[in-house]
Design a protein around this motif. Sequence first.
Motif, PDB file in Angstrom:
ATOM      1  N   LEU A  92      27.376 -63.019  12.140  1.00  0.00           N
ATOM      2  CA  LEU A  92      26.828 -61.901  12.897  1.00  0.00           C
ATOM      3  C   LEU A  92      27.633 -60.629  12.672  1.00  0.00           C
ATOM      4  N   ASP A  93      28.951 -60.757  12.604  1.00  0.00           N
ATOM      5  CA  ASP A  93      29.788 -59.587  12.375  1.00  0.00           C
ATOM      6  C   ASP A  93      29.445 -58.945  11.031  1.00  0.00           C
ATOM      7  N   ALA A  94      29.328 -59.754   9.996  1.00  0.00           N
ATOM      8  CA  ALA A  94      28.984 -59.223   8.672  1.00  0.00           C
ATOM      9  C   ALA A  94      27.602 -58.583   8.688  1.00  0.00           C
ATOM     10  N   TRP A  95      26.647 -59.229   9.344  1.00  0.00           N
ATOM     11  CA  TRP A  95      25.282 -58.716   9.395  1.00  0.00           C
ATOM     12  C   TRP A  95      25.210 -57.397  10.157  1.00  0.00           C
ATOM     13  N   ILE A  96      25.820 -57.350  11.328  1.00  0.00           N
ATOM     14  CA  ILE A  96      25.755 -56.141  12.148  1.00  0.00           C
ATOM     15  C   ILE A  96      26.476 -54.981  11.461  1.00  0.00           C
ATOM     16  N   GLU A  97      27.537 -55.283  10.730  1.00  0.00           N
ATOM     17  CA  GLU A  97      28.264 -54.229  10.022  1.00  0.00           C
ATOM     18  C   GLU A  97      27.458 -53.672   8.850  1.00  0.00           C
ATOM     19  N   ASN A  98      26.753 -54.549   8.125  1.00  0.00           N
ATOM     20  CA  ASN A  98      26.064 -54.091   6.921  1.00  0.00           C
ATOM     21  C   ASN A  98      24.953 -55.074   6.535  1.00  0.00           C
ATOM     22  N   PRO A  99      23.788 -54.975   7.183  1.00  0.00           N
ATOM     23  CA  PRO A  99      22.719 -55.935   6.902  1.00  0.00           C
ATOM     24  C   PRO A  99      22.305 -55.988   5.431  1.00  0.00           C
ATOM     25  N   THR A 100      22.211 -54.843   4.786  1.00  0.00           N
ATOM     26  CA  THR A 100      21.800 -54.848   3.382  1.00  0.00           C
ATOM     27  C   THR A 100      22.891 -55.392   2.465  1.00  0.00           C
ATOM     28  N   GLY A 101      24.127 -55.386   2.928  1.00  0.00           N
ATOM     29  CA  GLY A 101      25.208 -56.002   2.164  1.00  0.00           C
ATOM     30  C   GLY A 101      25.109 -57.517   2.173  1.00  0.00           C
ATOM     31  N   VAL A 102      24.578 -58.068   3.251  1.00  0.00           N
ATOM     32  CA  VAL A 102      24.391 -59.513   3.369  1.00  0.00           C
ATOM     33  C   VAL A 102      23.100 -59.938   2.668  1.00  0.00           C
ATOM     34  N   TYR A 103      22.059 -59.159   2.862  1.00  0.00           N
ATOM     35  CA  TYR A 103      20.745 -59.493   2.296  1.00  0.00           C
ATOM     36  C   TYR A 103      20.050 -58.200   1.876  1.00  0.00           C
TER      37      TYR A 103
END
Length: 129
Positions: A92-103
């Motif tokens: 969640l931390d990675a997603w909230i920080e940068n959603p397009t970086g994750v997916y």
Amino acid sequence: MSRSTVSILILLAAFGLSGCDADTQSGGLVGSTMQNIANEALLGAEITRVQCGSCHYLDKTVRKVGPSLQGVYGKAPRTRGIPVELWNETTLDAWIENPTGVYPETRMKIPGIKDAEKRAAIIEYLKQL
């Protein structure tokens, strides 16, 4: 709603419901109401409503533009293609920080929340939903 208003509501509810026979530990009506009031007192409640509430429901399992965030913590993503097995603090931390970086193919084209304290508060709130 300000934190002081929420605190007052919690106190009023506690005093008003203290004479009830319902068992607050078993999650009855009184217990769930008290838990909801306590959840809204969390710092992350207001941040989440402001940052996420325009696209995501927090109190329903109905989809808005994005999926509901109710019960998301500890579950697999509801949107296909997101390369995450389970929503936890790290994912969640990675997603909230940068959603397009994750997916990169996500429709959630926001810049993300760069403030680590805000992300942590949101995650703590999501754990309670």
